[in-house]
Design a protein around this motif. Structure first.
Motif, PDB file in Angstrom:
ATOM      1  N   ALA A 194       0.835  -1.211   0.000  1.00  0.00           N
ATOM      2  CA  ALA A 194       0.000   0.000   0.000  1.00  0.00           C
ATOM      3  C   ALA A 194       0.865   1.255   0.000  1.00  0.00           C
ATOM      4  CB  ALA A 194      -0.930  -0.018   1.205  1.00  0.00           C
ATOM      5  N   GLU A 195       1.943   1.242   0.776  1.00  0.00           N
ATOM      6  CA  GLU A 195       2.852   2.389   0.813  1.00  0.00           C
ATOM      7  C   GLU A 195       3.534   2.590  -0.533  1.00  0.00           C
ATOM      8  OE1 GLU A 195       5.453   1.441   4.019  1.00  0.00           O
ATOM      9  OE2 GLU A 195       4.092   2.209   5.576  1.00  0.00           O
ATOM     10  N   PHE A 196       3.931   1.505  -1.163  1.00  0.00           N
ATOM     11  CA  PHE A 196       4.570   1.596  -2.483  1.00  0.00           C
ATOM     12  C   PHE A 196       3.627   2.248  -3.491  1.00  0.00           C
ATOM     13  CE2 PHE A 196       5.591   0.122  -6.719  1.00  0.00           C
ATOM     14  CZ  PHE A 196       6.978   0.162  -6.767  1.00  0.00           C
ATOM     15  N   LYS A 197       2.388   1.774  -3.528  1.00  0.00           N
ATOM     16  CA  LYS A 197       1.420   2.319  -4.475  1.00  0.00           C
ATOM     17  C   LYS A 197       1.159   3.800  -4.209  1.00  0.00           C
ATOM     18  CE  LYS A 197      -1.195  -1.922  -5.423  1.00  0.00           C
ATOM     19  NZ  LYS A 197      -2.517  -2.580  -5.312  1.00  0.00           N
ATOM     20  N   GLN A 198       1.034   4.153  -2.938  1.00  0.00           N
ATOM     21  CA  GLN A 198       0.745   5.538  -2.579  1.00  0.00           C
ATOM     22  C   GLN A 198       1.901   6.462  -2.951  1.00  0.00           C
ATOM     23  OE1 GLN A 198       2.085   7.464   0.346  1.00  0.00           O
ATOM     24  NE2 GLN A 198       0.931   9.187  -0.526  1.00  0.00           N
ATOM     25  N   LYS A 199       3.117   6.031  -2.656  1.00  0.00           N
ATOM     26  CA  LYS A 199       4.285   6.870  -2.919  1.00  0.00           C
ATOM     27  C   LYS A 199       4.653   6.906  -4.398  1.00  0.00           C
ATOM     28  CE  LYS A 199       6.287   6.259   1.685  1.00  0.00           C
ATOM     29  NZ  LYS A 199       7.424   5.702   2.474  1.00  0.00           N
ATOM     30  N   ALA A 200       4.397   5.808  -5.108  1.00  0.00           N
ATOM     31  CA  ALA A 200       4.737   5.762  -6.533  1.00  0.00           C
ATOM     32  C   ALA A 200       3.808   6.644  -7.348  1.00  0.00           C
ATOM     33  CB  ALA A 200       4.669   4.326  -7.030  1.00  0.00           C
ATOM     34  N   SER A 203       1.079   7.550 -11.994  1.00  0.00           N
ATOM     35  CA  SER A 203       1.856   7.493 -13.235  1.00  0.00           C
ATOM     36  C   SER A 203       2.634   6.191 -13.372  1.00  0.00           C
ATOM     37  CB  SER A 203       2.832   8.663 -13.308  1.00  0.00           C
ATOM     38  OG  SER A 203       3.758   8.623 -12.232  1.00  0.00           O
ATOM     39  N   LEU A 204       3.031   5.598 -12.237  1.00  0.00           N
ATOM     40  CA  LEU A 204       3.837   4.387 -12.295  1.00  0.00           C
ATOM     41  C   LEU A 204       3.033   3.205 -12.830  1.00  0.00           C
ATOM     42  CD1 LEU A 204       6.753   3.688 -11.761  1.00  0.00           C
ATOM     43  CD2 LEU A 204       6.101   2.872  -9.501  1.00  0.00           C
ATOM     44  N   SER A 205       1.715   3.246 -12.710  1.00  0.00           N
ATOM     45  CA  SER A 205       0.893   2.156 -13.226  1.00  0.00           C
ATOM     46  C   SER A 205       0.955   2.073 -14.745  1.00  0.00           C
ATOM     47  CB  SER A 205      -0.563   2.326 -12.779  1.00  0.00           C
ATOM     48  OG  SER A 205      -1.133   3.487 -13.359  1.00  0.00           O
ATOM     49  N   GLN A 206       1.403   3.146 -15.378  1.00  0.00           N
ATOM     50  CA  GLN A 206       1.557   3.157 -16.830  1.00  0.00           C
ATOM     51  C   GLN A 206       2.958   2.731 -17.254  1.00  0.00           C
ATOM     52  OE1 GLN A 206      -1.260   3.733 -18.554  1.00  0.00           O
ATOM     53  NE2 GLN A 206      -2.188   3.953 -16.517  1.00  0.00           N
ATOM     54  N   THR A 207       3.837   2.515 -16.277  1.00  0.00           N
ATOM     55  CA  THR A 207       5.203   2.124 -16.577  1.00  0.00           C
ATOM     56  C   THR A 207       5.263   0.630 -16.860  1.00  0.00           C
ATOM     57  OG1 THR A 207       6.025   3.840 -15.096  1.00  0.00           O
ATOM     58  CG2 THR A 207       7.571   2.115 -15.716  1.00  0.00           C
ATOM     59  N   GLU A 208       5.829   0.269 -18.007  1.00  0.00           N
ATOM     60  CA  GLU A 208       5.877  -1.130 -18.413  1.00  0.00           C
ATOM     61  C   GLU A 208       7.175  -1.779 -17.940  1.00  0.00           C
ATOM     62  OE1 GLU A 208       5.261  -1.113 -22.639  1.00  0.00           O
ATOM     63  OE2 GLU A 208       3.080  -1.075 -22.410  1.00  0.00           O
ATOM     64  N   ILE A 209       7.030  -2.926 -17.281  1.00  0.00           N
ATOM     65  CA  ILE A 209       8.165  -3.636 -16.696  1.00  0.00           C
ATOM     66  C   ILE A 209       8.419  -4.917 -17.479  1.00  0.00           C
ATOM     67  CG2 ILE A 209       9.139  -4.618 -14.595  1.00  0.00           C
ATOM     68  CD1 ILE A 209       8.405  -1.623 -14.434  1.00  0.00           C
ATOM     69  N   GLU A 234       0.451  -7.372  -8.416  1.00  0.00           N
ATOM     70  CA  GLU A 234      -0.116  -6.899  -7.149  1.00  0.00           C
ATOM     71  C   GLU A 234       0.197  -5.432  -6.909  1.00  0.00           C
ATOM     72  OE1 GLU A 234      -0.230  -8.081  -2.389  1.00  0.00           O
ATOM     73  OE2 GLU A 234       1.060  -9.192  -3.762  1.00  0.00           O
ATOM     74  N   LEU A 235       1.375  -4.992  -7.348  1.00  0.00           N
ATOM     75  CA  LEU A 235       1.780  -3.597  -7.177  1.00  0.00           C
ATOM     76  C   LEU A 235       1.118  -2.667  -8.183  1.00  0.00           C
ATOM     77  CD1 LEU A 235       5.598  -4.156  -6.555  1.00  0.00           C
ATOM     78  CD2 LEU A 235       3.910  -3.439  -4.857  1.00  0.00           C
ATOM     79  N   GLY A 236       0.425  -3.237  -9.154  1.00  0.00           N
ATOM     80  CA  GLY A 236      -0.247  -2.415 -10.154  1.00  0.00           C
ATOM     81  C   GLY A 236       0.651  -1.977 -11.286  1.00  0.00           C
ATOM     82  N   LEU A 237       1.811  -2.632 -11.442  1.00  0.00           N
ATOM     83  CA  LEU A 237       2.743  -2.301 -12.513  1.00  0.00           C
ATOM     84  C   LEU A 237       2.360  -3.068 -13.775  1.00  0.00           C
ATOM     85  CD1 LEU A 237       5.966  -2.475 -10.353  1.00  0.00           C
ATOM     86  CD2 LEU A 237       4.942  -0.403 -11.288  1.00  0.00           C
ATOM     87  N   SER A 238       2.418  -2.416 -14.900  1.00  0.00           N
ATOM     88  CA  SER A 238       1.975  -3.038 -16.139  1.00  0.00           C
ATOM     89  C   SER A 238       3.116  -3.762 -16.842  1.00  0.00           C
ATOM     90  CB  SER A 238       1.357  -1.990 -17.080  1.00  0.00           C
ATOM     91  OG  SER A 238       2.314  -1.010 -17.434  1.00  0.00           O
ATOM     92  N   ARG A 239       2.755  -4.614 -17.779  1.00  0.00           N
ATOM     93  CA  ARG A 239       3.727  -5.375 -18.569  1.00  0.00           C
ATOM     94  C   ARG A 239       3.538  -5.035 -20.037  1.00  0.00           C
ATOM     95  NH1 ARG A 239       5.233  -9.845 -15.768  1.00  0.00           N
ATOM     96  NH2 ARG A 239       7.036  -9.831 -17.164  1.00  0.00           N
TER      97      ARG A 239
END
Length: 335
Positions: A194-200, A203-209, A234-239
């Motif tokens: 939760a802290e990671f998502k809040q601090k990120a 915009s980070l959810s659009q970052t492709e990993i 789980e972190l909401g990071l996209s691929r």
């Protein structure tokens, strides 16, 4: 002699099963139940008989009955070794680590005196019998064929796969009578996520990993799901769309014309190079020296990042998950 010893081991397993001890009799013959196909995360809580000691564990291949908290535990896959250590349990025997044998360095000080049972894909049955375990934890994806032998030795709990670290932690904790400890671990994890998502930020959810590895046969591998992939989700990071392949955990690329499929805003490389085997380094050099490599956006942005395959893929338990999350905090510069 090896064949003779194996024959004797299998004979002893048959005798143990036939004796119908309380441990073996409670698990043998239960693998055909419909409940065996349920996911770990969807399994019901352990059923206590009223004594507070006895319980029945539903798992990927049936049920296992335990008369008390296990004291002599055998663990047959790397992710559960990691989870057992996280729960404060030292097995009497465990399969060896994929790298840094016999145990990953970050686990080694907690594994002193543990019997090495060989490879995860082919554990030593004779050695398991000799340990006289009162619980065995394996994985259906690894040990389905030897489940009848294992459940003839001791109550055996089988996870569905080796990479579902949270589901495996919960199931293992139920069988180890460590639900409280597992709850604390998962609560701490949820807080950090939760802290990671809040601090990120959004915009980070659009970052492709992208997660890649170079192979000894000269190919490059991209990871679609698996341990690290589940954490990214789980972190909401996209691929990247090229890495969203239905029904696949990994995809091997044999032609450098496929280079674009490796791309991402961040490219995490989990290749591990070992002494005496230069093949993966040669594959790495061949791919990364190709003109198409320098055109990848992750490479252009300086976001090609080698990371530790042990904590990103091989250990696949609660402790490895925390280390992976530490890496993401660092590489995304999140305080």
């Amino acid at each position: 002699m090896k064949a003779l010893r194996l024959g004797m081991a299998l004979l002893l397993i048959g005798v143990l099963a036939a004796c119908g001890s309380g441990a073996a009799g409670s698990t043998g013959g239960s693998g055909g139940q419909a409940g065996g196909e349920k996911s770990n995360t969807g399994a019901p809580a352990p059923s206590d008989t009223g004594t507070g000691k006895e319980r029945t564990i539903q798992h990927a291949m049936g049920t296992a009955k335990l008369s008390k908290q296990p004291e002599r535990v055998v663990v047959l896959f790397n992710g559960m070794v990691d989870n057992a250590v996280a729960l404060g349990v030292k097995p009497v025997g465990a399969v060896e680590s994929w790298e840094e044998k016999p145990w990953y360095k970050f686990l080694r000080d907690k594994m002193d005196g543990v019997k090495n049972l060989g490879e995860e894909t082919q554990p030593n049955l004779e050695a398991i019998i000799a340990l006289k375990p009162d619980l065995i934890i394996g994985a259906k994806s690894r040990h389905e064929k030897i489940y009848p032998q294992l459940s003839g030795i001791a109550p055996t709990v089988m996870t569905e796969n080796v990479f579902d670290w949270k589901g495996n932690l919960k199931l293992g904790a139920d069988a180890l009578y460590k639900e409280k400890e597992a709850g604390q671990l998962l609560a701490g994890w949820d807080k950090r996520v939760a802290e990671f998502k809040q601090k990120a930020g959004a915009s980070l959810s659009q970052t492709e990993i992208s997660i890649i590895r170079f192979e000894g046969d000269g190919s490059a591998r991209l990871y679609v799901t698996g341990f690290a992939g589940s954490i990214l989700q789980e972190l909401g990071l996209s691929r990247p769309k090229s890495q969203q392949v239905e029904g696949k955990t990994v995809v091997n690329l044999t032609s450098k014309e496929q280079m674009g499929q490796l791309d991402g805003d961040y490219i995490f490389d989990i290749t591990r190079y070992t002494e005496g085997d230069a093949s993966r380094k040669q594959a790495h050099d061949a791919w990364t020296s190709h003109p198409l490599w320098s055109n990848l956006k992750g490479v252009k942005a300086g976001k090609y990042i080698p990371v530790d395959v042990i904590t990103w893929n091989l250990s696949a338990g609660a402790l490895a998950a925390q280390a992976l999350l530490d890496d993401l905090y660092k590489h995304f510069q999140i305080k």
